[in-house]
Design a protein around this motif. Sequence first.
Motif, PDB file in Angstrom:
ATOM      1  N   LYS A  95       0.737  -1.179  -0.106  1.00 20.20           N
ATOM      2  CA  LYS A  95       0.159   0.076   0.060  1.00 20.20           C
ATOM      3  C   LYS A  95       0.806   1.223  -0.021  1.00 20.20           C
ATOM      4  O   LYS A  95       1.774   1.305   0.943  1.00 20.20           O
ATOM      5  CB  LYS A  95      -0.915   0.036   1.257  1.00 20.20           C
ATOM      6  N   TYR A  96       0.631   1.999  -0.950  1.00 19.68           N
ATOM      7  CA  TYR A  96       1.459   3.425  -0.994  1.00 19.68           C
ATOM      8  C   TYR A  96       1.439   4.190   0.264  1.00 19.68           C
ATOM      9  O   TYR A  96       2.817   4.555   0.542  1.00 19.68           O
ATOM     10  CB  TYR A  96       0.877   3.997  -2.183  1.00 19.68           C
ATOM     11  N   SER A  97       0.261   4.423   0.690  1.00 20.48           N
ATOM     12  CA  SER A  97       0.264   5.356   2.034  1.00 20.48           C
ATOM     13  C   SER A  97       0.899   4.606   3.163  1.00 20.48           C
ATOM     14  O   SER A  97       1.508   5.186   3.969  1.00 20.48           O
ATOM     15  CB  SER A  97      -1.321   5.636   2.224  1.00 20.48           C
ATOM     16  N   ARG A  98       0.974   3.322   3.449  1.00 18.29           N
ATOM     17  CA  ARG A  98       1.349   2.586   4.575  1.00 18.29           C
ATOM     18  C   ARG A  98       3.125   2.588   4.359  1.00 18.29           C
ATOM     19  O   ARG A  98       3.844   2.408   5.175  1.00 18.29           O
ATOM     20  CB  ARG A  98       0.853   1.323   4.669  1.00 18.29           C
ATOM     21  N   ASP A  99       3.335   2.154   2.880  1.00 18.36           N
ATOM     22  CA  ASP A  99       4.775   1.683   2.502  1.00 18.36           C
ATOM     23  C   ASP A  99       5.712   2.422   2.053  1.00 18.36           C
ATOM     24  O   ASP A  99       6.960   2.321   2.020  1.00 18.36           O
ATOM     25  CB  ASP A  99       4.661   0.309   1.818  1.00 18.36           C
ATOM     26  N   CYS A 100       5.308   3.514   1.400  1.00 17.00           N
ATOM     27  CA  CYS A 100       6.218   4.283   0.513  1.00 17.00           C
ATOM     28  C   CYS A 100       6.690   5.503   1.384  1.00 17.00           C
ATOM     29  O   CYS A 100       6.116   6.610   1.275  1.00 17.00           O
ATOM     30  CB  CYS A 100       5.619   4.861  -0.761  1.00 17.00           C
ATOM     31  N   HIS A 101       7.825   5.342   1.874  1.00 14.35           N
ATOM     32  CA  HIS A 101       8.316   6.493   2.852  1.00 14.35           C
ATOM     33  C   HIS A 101       9.906   5.984   3.459  1.00 14.35           C
ATOM     34  O   HIS A 101      10.118   4.714   3.016  1.00 14.35           O
ATOM     35  CB  HIS A 101       7.391   6.719   4.109  1.00 14.35           C
ATOM     36  N   ASN A 102      10.521   6.897   3.539  1.00  6.99           N
ATOM     37  CA  ASN A 102      11.948   6.530   4.234  1.00  6.99           C
ATOM     38  C   ASN A 102      11.774   6.291   5.695  1.00  6.99           C
ATOM     39  O   ASN A 102      10.655   6.193   6.623  1.00  6.99           O
ATOM     40  CB  ASN A 102      12.854   7.656   3.764  1.00  6.99           C
TER      41      ASN A 102
END
Length: 297
Positions: A95-102
Amino acid sequence: MGLLSFRLLIIFFLSVIIARAPLGDAWGKEGHIMACKIAEPYLTEKTLKAVEDLLPEVAAGELSTMCPWADQVRFRYRWASPLHYINTPEVCNYKYSRDCHNSKGEQGMCVAGAINNYTNQLYSYGDPSNQYNLTESLMFLAHFVGDIHQPLHVGFEDDEGGNTIVVHWYRRKTNLHHVWDSSMIQTAMRDYYNNDLDTMVEGIKLNITSGWPDDVETWQSCGNKRATCANDYAEESIQLACDYAYKDAEQGSTLGDDYFFTRLPIVKKRIAQAGLRLASILNRIFDSGNNKEIQSY
């Protein structure tokens, strides 16, 4: 400062650099070159002209020569380290909102976000007011499209995409991530392609035209009008990571023929998909007549 103290200081700094070095490069150099060699024949004339215009002189007009570049500059561009991968919280979905971050929680700082970002930058090609280094944008994009197709670059956070899972690849000690980055490709090149990268590329191309012809159009299509289809590619990778990469690969296990023979077709297909999709993204940017700014989810 005495000589001994100076040496100890050097050792300290080297240990810090090694400790902070990114784990795994996503497809070894060979995999990235293969994906881009597969992409090149699918570029339209207009796209190829734009790509050649943006490539540095050292590339001699060949995109594939620059596709490993983002790994080669990882120590200079440390901020880009999280752009090579995605971590999920031990679940087989993305999930982009959950997983795409540093690690700081900054959204968009993952390989899917990077693909969207550099695609967006390249849409400004030909605009005299452009403020981006589009040469680097192109080389980052080409590399990250390869990265997102390596299944363990969308892996579990706890094991860092298989980096902390120590295994033996036949007799050689390594980690699971490296098996998927390099070991399977190198073993295949040695056993089936006379250690020749171009021969393996031709073999994958033959599969594209005769083995997977009914799938190619689906791979290349992208109906997302707001962004790239990078999220779809990430979802594919985490599923493949769960179904193939992690399966039967326990800590300390030995991976041999059974693992190699059943996983190599996945590696070949992902390299083929990366190449075809990279070509589609570049054609959409440079030869679609629809230079609209994309937005992430």
